[in-house]
Design an enzyme around this catalytic site. Structure first.
Site, PDB file in Angstrom:
ATOM      1  CD  GLU A 208       3.633 -53.233  37.151  1.00 40.90           C
ATOM      2  OE1 GLU A 208       3.914 -52.145  37.682  1.00 40.90           O
ATOM      3  OE2 GLU A 208       4.288 -53.739  36.232  1.00 40.90           O
TER       4      GLU A 208
ATOM      5  NE  ARG B  26      -5.954 -75.133  52.001  1.00 43.83           N
ATOM      6  CZ  ARG B  26      -7.075 -74.946  51.304  1.00 43.83           C
ATOM      7  NH1 ARG B  26      -7.983 -75.897  51.282  1.00 43.83           N
ATOM      8  NH2 ARG B  26      -7.291 -73.826  50.646  1.00 43.83           N
ATOM      9  CD  GLN B  27       0.357 -75.158  47.225  1.00 42.15           C
ATOM     10  OE1 GLN B  27       1.313 -75.445  46.521  1.00 42.15           O
ATOM     11  NE2 GLN B  27      -0.537 -74.237  46.890  1.00 42.15           N
TER      12      GLN B  27
ATOM     13  CE  LYS C   6      -9.769 -84.773  54.370  1.00 45.12           C
ATOM     14  NZ  LYS C   6      -9.739 -83.313  54.398  1.00 45.12           N
TER      15      LYS C   6
ATOM     16  CG  ASP D 183     -11.224 -78.777  59.069  1.00 44.61           C
ATOM     17  OD1 ASP D 183     -10.030 -78.761  59.423  1.00 44.61           O
ATOM     18  OD2 ASP D 183     -11.599 -79.361  58.034  1.00 44.61           O
TER      19      ASP D 183
ATOM     20  CG  ASP E  36     -10.905 -74.621  49.431  1.00 46.54           C
ATOM     21  OD1 ASP E  36     -11.672 -73.988  48.689  1.00 46.54           O
ATOM     22  OD2 ASP E  36      -9.705 -74.782  49.152  1.00 46.54           O
TER      23      ASP E  36
ATOM     24  N   GLY F 222     -16.335 -80.024  50.749  1.00 45.04           N
ATOM     25  CA  GLY F 222     -16.408 -81.491  50.641  1.00 45.04           C
ATOM     26  C   GLY F 222     -16.110 -82.211  51.950  1.00 45.04           C
ATOM     27  CB  THR F 223     -13.351 -81.823  54.432  1.00 46.31           C
ATOM     28  OG1 THR F 223     -12.305 -81.911  53.476  1.00 46.31           O
ATOM     29  CG2 THR F 223     -12.926 -82.430  55.757  1.00 46.31           C
TER      30      THR F 223
HETATM   31  C1  R5P Z   1      -7.280 -80.032  55.296  1.00 49.38           C
HETATM   32  O1  R5P Z   1      -6.368 -80.656  55.857  1.00 49.38           O
HETATM   33  C2  R5P Z   1      -7.943 -78.853  55.917  1.00 49.38           C
HETATM   34  O2  R5P Z   1      -7.822 -78.858  57.315  1.00 49.38           O
HETATM   35  C3  R5P Z   1      -9.415 -78.783  55.514  1.00 49.38           C
HETATM   36  O3  R5P Z   1     -10.069 -79.929  56.007  1.00 49.38           O
HETATM   37  C4  R5P Z   1      -9.569 -78.727  54.016  1.00 49.38           C
HETATM   38  O4  R5P Z   1      -8.753 -77.726  53.476  1.00 49.38           O
HETATM   39  C5  R5P Z   1     -11.018 -78.455  53.642  1.00 49.38           C
HETATM   40  O5  R5P Z   1     -11.134 -78.458  52.258  1.00 49.38           O
HETATM   41  P1  R5P Z   1     -12.511 -78.786  51.529  1.00 49.38           P
HETATM   42  O6  R5P Z   1     -13.560 -77.919  52.155  1.00 49.38           O
HETATM   43  O7  R5P Z   1     -12.253 -78.398  50.073  1.00 49.38           O
HETATM   44  O8  R5P Z   1     -12.780 -80.235  51.664  1.00 49.38           O
END
Ligand code: R5P
Length: 310
Positions: free
Chosen positions: A36, A93-94, A190, A216, A220, A223-224
């Site tokens: 907590e 993102r959600q 993508k 961007d 995260d 990958g993108t």
């Molecule tokens: C998605 O719409 C965001 O703008 C980023 O492109 C996404 O969150 C990147 O995530 P990751 O690095 O896991 O591909």
């Protein structure tokens, strides 16, 4: 005006405070043995305008809860008004139901922050501008574009450059930087076959022989961006530079970046990655602190924040 910092990104808070020539409010934020969170404000803040700085980054749930408890403590200490300064707005993102029977967590988080007692929000490069509408209090969404464009003008001398959106959702962001630099735009088509997996289908635009600036809001898993950089190189791009505001850098993202076609990845410090980036010579961090301090000053003086981006 006073500044209180959560523990999410203390380094950034210190820089903002230094810029504003202020001391951070003396506070005690700790965890009890069961996890907590306990927040105690150790100085009088009655009647003050307080800016509480906390990124909702890893550990996102702890940092969010800490922010809520800080706001509650400030409200109960009779602060006149409370601005939640959230450099990285986690859960953004959600922001919609992608499949049935899921939560819209960005809306829930907005409700939690408002109900805790915040009167205003300051954040940076919200994942989607519409999230401002999840709040019924003012939201100042700052942009890292001026910081990035300054860096590009200084370090990327070759004029043969093009801005690239890594997906359709990022077109507005890449276009904004492209307009500031007076360069063209390409788009990566993508797809996400499964959550956390990304696949490049096509590149819209001619990138042959060009220095590509992938833009961007979040990196995260990596990958993108890594897949987009590979696809750009396959289409004949010269060098690929990546400009991202929020370095979530989960899992083996840094390793992926090191082994990728990316020449340099430029991040801001909305998330504290000082330990992670030691493992990479490709990652550069630019501080967002001066921009945030200036926005806080303007809010406090009731002058225009949007003028910062003209
Ligand atoms: C998605 O719409 C965001 O703008 C980023 O492109 C996404 O969150 C990147 O995530 P990751 O690095 O896991 O591909």
């Amino acid at each position: 005006m006073k500044l209180l910092s959560g523990t999410g990104n203390l380094e950034l808070s210190k820089k903002i405070a230094q810029n504003l020539k202020l001391k951070l409010v003396n506070s005690n934020i700790k965890r009890f043995a069961d996890g907590e969170i306990y927040v105690e404000i150790n100085e009088n803040i009655r009647g003050n305008s307080i800016f509480v700085i906390q990124s909702i980054s890893t550990p996102a749930n702890d940092n969010l809860m800490e922010l809520l408890i800080c706001i509650d403590a400030l409200r109960r200490s009779s602060a006149k008004n409370i601005t939640a300064v959230i450099p990285y707005f986690g859960y953004a993102r959600q922001d919609r139901k992608v499949v049935p029977r899921t939560a819209i967590s960005a809306k829930l988080v907005s409700n939690l922050i408002t109900n805790a007692g915040a009167h205003r929000i300051v954040t940076v490069d919200l994942h989607a501008g519409q999230i401002q509408g999840f709040f019924d209090i003012p939201v100042d969404n700052l942009f890292s574009t001026p910081i990035f464009s300054k860096h590009i003008k200084k370090y990327i001398s070759n004029k043969n450059i093009i801005c690239v959106a890594p997906d359709v959702g990022g077109v507005e962001r890449a276009r904004a930087l492209g307009q500031k630099l007076n360069v063209g735009l390409a788009i990566v088509d993508k797809r996400r076959p499964a959550p956390g997996k990304s696949q490049v289908m096509n590149i819209i635009g001619n990138v042959k022989g060009k220095n590509c600036l992938l833009v961007d809001d979040i990196i995260d898993s990596g990958g993108t961006i890594v897949n987009a950089a590979k696809a750009l190189k396959e289409k004949g791009a010269k060098d690929v530079y990546v400009y991202v505001t929020h370095g979530v850098l989960s899992g083996n993202a840094v390793e992926q970046i090191n082994n990728s076609k990316i020449k340099k990845l430029i991040l801001t410090d909305t998330i504290d990655n000082s330990n992670k980036i030691k493992k990479s010579s490709k990652i550069v961090v630019l501080s967002i602190s001066n921009l945030m301090a200036e926005a806080i000053k303007r809010i406090s003086n009731s002058t225009s924040v949007s003028d910062l981006f003209k």
